[in-house]
Each structure stands twice: as structure tokens, then as C-alpha cells.
Design an enzyme around this catalytic site. Structure first.
Site, PDB file in Angstrom:
ATOM      1  CE1 TYR A 142      -3.467  -2.549   0.782  1.00  0.00           C
ATOM      2  CE2 TYR A 142      -4.629  -0.551   0.764  1.00  0.00           C
ATOM      3  CZ  TYR A 142      -4.665  -1.886   0.794  1.00  0.00           C
ATOM      4  OH  TYR A 142      -5.913  -2.547   0.461  1.00  0.00           O
ATOM      5  CE  LYS A 189       1.891 -17.914  -1.987  1.00  0.00           C
ATOM      6  NZ  LYS A 189       0.846 -19.028  -2.002  1.00  0.00           N
ATOM      7  CG  ASP A 221      -2.265 -20.420  -0.659  1.00  0.00           C
ATOM      8  OD1 ASP A 221      -2.002 -20.335   0.413  1.00  0.00           O
ATOM      9  OD2 ASP A 221      -1.573 -20.812  -1.771  1.00  0.00           O
ATOM     10  CG  ASP A 245      -8.308  -4.644   1.094  1.00  0.00           C
ATOM     11  OD1 ASP A 245      -9.347  -3.947   1.979  1.00  0.00           O
ATOM     12  OD2 ASP A 245      -8.332  -4.547  -0.071  1.00  0.00           O
ATOM     13  CG  ASP A 249     -14.065  -6.706   1.681  1.00  0.00           C
ATOM     14  OD1 ASP A 249     -13.818  -5.828   2.601  1.00  0.00           O
ATOM     15  OD2 ASP A 249     -14.625  -6.254   0.557  1.00  0.00           O
TER      16      ASP A 249
HETATM   17  C1  IPM Z   1     -10.833  -0.759   3.397  1.00  0.00           C
HETATM   18  C2  IPM Z   1     -11.175  -0.232   1.962  1.00  0.00           C
HETATM   19  C3  IPM Z   1      -9.513   0.637   1.884  1.00  0.00           C
HETATM   20  C4  IPM Z   1      -8.209  -0.343   2.107  1.00  0.00           C
HETATM   21  C5  IPM Z   1      -9.422   1.381   0.328  1.00  0.00           C
HETATM   22  C6  IPM Z   1     -10.754   2.283   0.380  1.00  0.00           C
HETATM   23  C7  IPM Z   1      -8.112   2.228   0.175  1.00  0.00           C
HETATM   24  O1  IPM Z   1     -10.946  -1.266   0.904  1.00  0.00           O
HETATM   25  O2  IPM Z   1     -10.646  -0.125   4.456  1.00  0.00           O
HETATM   26  O3  IPM Z   1     -10.545  -2.004   3.407  1.00  0.00           O
HETATM   27  O4  IPM Z   1      -7.857  -0.855   0.768  1.00  0.00           O
HETATM   28  O5  IPM Z   1      -7.721  -0.165   3.030  1.00  0.00           O
HETATM   29 MG    MG Z   2     -11.136  -3.219   1.811  1.00  0.00          MG
END
Ligand code: IPM
Ligand code: MG
Length: 355
Positions: A142, A189, A221, A245, A249
Site C-alpha cells: 500500500y 506467504k 491462500d 484487506d 472482506d
Molecule cells: C478498506 C478499504 C480501503 C483499503 C480502500 C478504500 C483504500 O478497502 O478499508 O478495507 O484498501 O484499505
Molecule cells: Mg477493503
């Protein structure tokens, strides 16, 4: 207690959800006799429109002078044409870096009232799921160097970690595991990446200082697969920025809706940045149908981690649980037989249950 909170509603649904979280925090202040002041600032696209940049020095300074910062969401199609260095997301990344909040806590639990929203088979979620994903937030790919060749046909993004960055994150993970169920899974990884080998060696070295914590190591993975196959095996999970990240999700899908998920980002002190983990949902913005619970629950984390107000944090969490028990649902978590409510109404329902 007196506390000064900067709010950053951001873009699209951001202002709608932040308004609900502020309403709930105001109610907490009234019921428990605190005084919270809110200082609203612009971030992301809203800041680009007003000032030409996604985060101004002045806003960052205000955040660094506050007790805590509550953020909504940034980005969206309106700013798709903006050059990479000034994109809305850049504002959020610069804010995380500028506040030094390197530890991102993303809890994943299934609210029992929403278990039907979980896409996993009932037998897989029979065992309780209570995972704390601890994502490193100010390093990794990042923040590495990026480049694009002159003919624009090749690109690089550098992944970088230092031992210090891994160690300070891992120590928080070990401390959390001690207070929870005593298990820490470090995700990397290391079979491919040098950064991951450094990550793993560092965690292995620290493990000797925490004999009470049972440590395991998993390739990312496999971790992605294990989260689906047997999510209850996880207690605290520590991982880098990019893997975190993605896995967070995935964990949100397990919990039923991205809209329910709060997060806290902490540095070395108590000042923190609190945000729901979802994005700005341009498709539903301005219609008062977004789910504000992830942001409201981020407000609970703010009370707990930055202000040390545990009873008040629990009051918000119980109020959310009561509202779900009573059958109220925003569109994203709606199911047959429930009562569909707007974003504003959901905020009202939670606020009135704070006792
Ligand atoms: C999160 C989001 C952010 C990230 C984006 C909006 C930059 O996906 O907070 O998970 O990747 O950290
Ligand atoms: Mg995210």
C-alpha cells in the site's frame, strides 16, 4: 467525560451513515452524562471538490489533535478520472499514515439474528465464530514505491516491511490473544515472499515471550480457504495490509453483510480512527437505505478503545442486538417476515434503546 471527536463523513453514503452514528453517540452522552463535541471535516472526494486534494494538512492536524476520529466512506465514480496521486482513497491512506494508526482491528462475529444471511452451510457455523482480524495498516504494498514504464505497458508496486513494523503489530496480536481464547494465527506467504519470511521470523521470535499463546502459521491462500471451511478455528489472526484487506472482506461475507462490520485503527496511544469496513456504495447513496450499523458499531469501538468507556460501548452493542431481535432490518440484511427500515430509522431505533 469530555471528548473531542472529528467526523469525516466522506462521499456518497458516508454522510448518511455518519449522521446515525453521531445521533447514537449524542444519546450515549446524554444518558451517561458525558460531553462529546463533533468537528466535521472533509475527506476524499468531498475534500477534492472543496480544496483540490483528498486530505488537507489542516484536516490531518485536526485529526491528530482530537481524542478520536470517526470516518464514513470515501471514493466513487465521480472521481474516477482524477489522477492516481489525488484519488479519494489516497486521502484515507494518508490519514492512516499521518495518524500513525498501524493496527487495524476488524472483528468478525455472526449476529445470531442474522445467521440466515451467512452463505455458509448451517453445520459450518454451528460452532461459534468470533474472529479478530488484526491487519497491519501503514506498511506493505500500500505504501511502497510505484512505477509505470514510459510506454505505460509495464508497472511495479513495491512490497516492503521492516521488523519494527511487524513486531509492533504482532505484540498487539499476542496481547489480544492472551485476553481472548489464547490462539494467534499469523497469515503470510512465506513460501514465496521475502517480506513474509521476515514477518514469520519476527512472529516466531516473539512467540517465545508469550508461552501462554498458542501460535500457528498459515499461508494466505490456505487461510482464505480455512475461513470458509472451518471459521471457528480462528481466534486472533494477524496479517499484512494487503492480505488483511482481502481476508476482512471475506470475513464480512461470512458475517452476512459488509454493512454490519465496524473497525478500529490504533497507533501507540489511545487516539484512533474508526470506520465501517464497507465502501461508499454510490448505487444507493442519497436514498436513505444504507445500513448504518457498521458505523454505529464503530462508534462503540471508539468509546471502548479511545475513551475507555466500556459500559457505554456495550450499551451500543446491546442496543444494536435489541433492534435486530425486534426484527428491524435495513435492505441489505432484510429477510422475509422482518420489518424493513430506512437508514435514519435504524439510527433512531438504536439511539432510543440506549439506556
Ligand atoms: C478498506 C478499504 C480501503 C483499503 C480502500 C478504500 C483504500 O478497502 O478499508 O478495507 O484498501 O484499505
Ligand atoms: Mg477493503
Amino acid at each position: 467525560m469530555n471528548a473531542h471527536i472529528v467526523t469525516l463523513p466522506g462521499d456518497y453514503i458516508g454522510p448518511e451513515i455518519i449522521a446515525q452514528a453521531v445521533k447514537v453517540l449524542d444519546r450515549v452522552a446524554a444518558v451517561y452524562g458525558h460531553s462529546f463535541t463533533f468537528d466535521e471535516r472533509k475527506l476524499g472526494g468531498a475534500s477534492i471538490d472543496a480544496f483540490g486534494v483528498p486530505l488537507t494538512d489542516e484536516t490531518l492536524a485536526a485529526c491528530n489533535a482530537a481524542d478520536a476520529v470517526l470516518m464514513g466512506s470515501v471514493g466513487g465514480p465521480k472521481w474516477d478520472g482524477v489522477e492516481a496521486a489525488r484519488r479519494p482513497e489516497k486521502g484515507l491512506l494518508a490519514l492512516r499514515k499521518g495518524m500513525g494508526v498501524f493496527a487495524n482491528l476488524r472483528p468478525c462475529t455472526i449476529h445470531p439474528q442474522l445467521s440466515s444471511a451467512c452463505p455458509l452451510r448451517p453445520d459450518i457455523i454451528e460452532q461459534p465464530i468470533d474472529i479478530m482480524i488484526l491487519r497491519e495498516l501503514t506498511g506493505d504494498i500500500y505504501f511502497g514505491k510505484r512505477s509505470r514504464s514510459e510506454d505505460r505497458k509495464a508497472a511495479t508496486d513495491e512490497m516492503a516491511y521492516s521488523e519494527m513494523e511487524v513486531e509492533r503489530l504482532a505484540r498487539i496480536g499476542f496481547e489480544m490473544a492472551k485476553k481472548r481464547r489464547g490462539r494467534l494465527c499469523s497469515v503470510d506467504k512465506a513460501n514465496v515472499l521475502e517480506c513474509s519470511r521476515l514477518w514469520r521470523e519476527t512472529v516466531q521470535r516473539l512467540a517465545a515471550e508469550y508461552p501462554e499463546v498458542e501460535v500457528s502459521y498459515m499461508y494466505v491462500d490456505n487461510a482464505a480457504m480455512q475461513l470458509i471451511l472451518r471459521p471457528s478455528q480462528f481466534d486472533v489472526m494477524i496479517t499484512g495490509n494487503l492480505f488483511g484487506d482481502i481476508l476482512s472482506d471475506e470475513s464480512a461475507a461470512i458475517a452476512g453483510s459488509l454493512g454490519m462490520m465496524p473497525s478500529a485503527s490504533l497507533g501507540s496511544g489511545t487516539r484512533g480512527l474508526y470506520e465501517p469496513i464497507h465502501g461508499s456504495a454510490p448505487d444507493i447513496a442519497g436514498r436513505d437505505i444504507a445500513n448504518p450499523l457498521g458505523t454505529i458499531l464503530s462508534g462503540a469501538l471508539l468509546l471502548r478503545h479511545s475513551l475507555g468507556l466500556e459500559a457505554e460501548a456495550k450499551a451500543i452493542e446491546s442496543a444494536v442486538s435489541d433492534v435486530l431481535d425486534a426484527g428491524f432490518r435495513t435492505a441489505d440484511i432484510f429477510a422475509e417476515g422482518m420489518t424493513k427500515v430506512s437508514c435514519t430509522k435504524m439510527g433512531d431505533l438504536v439511539a432510543e434503546r440506549i439506556k
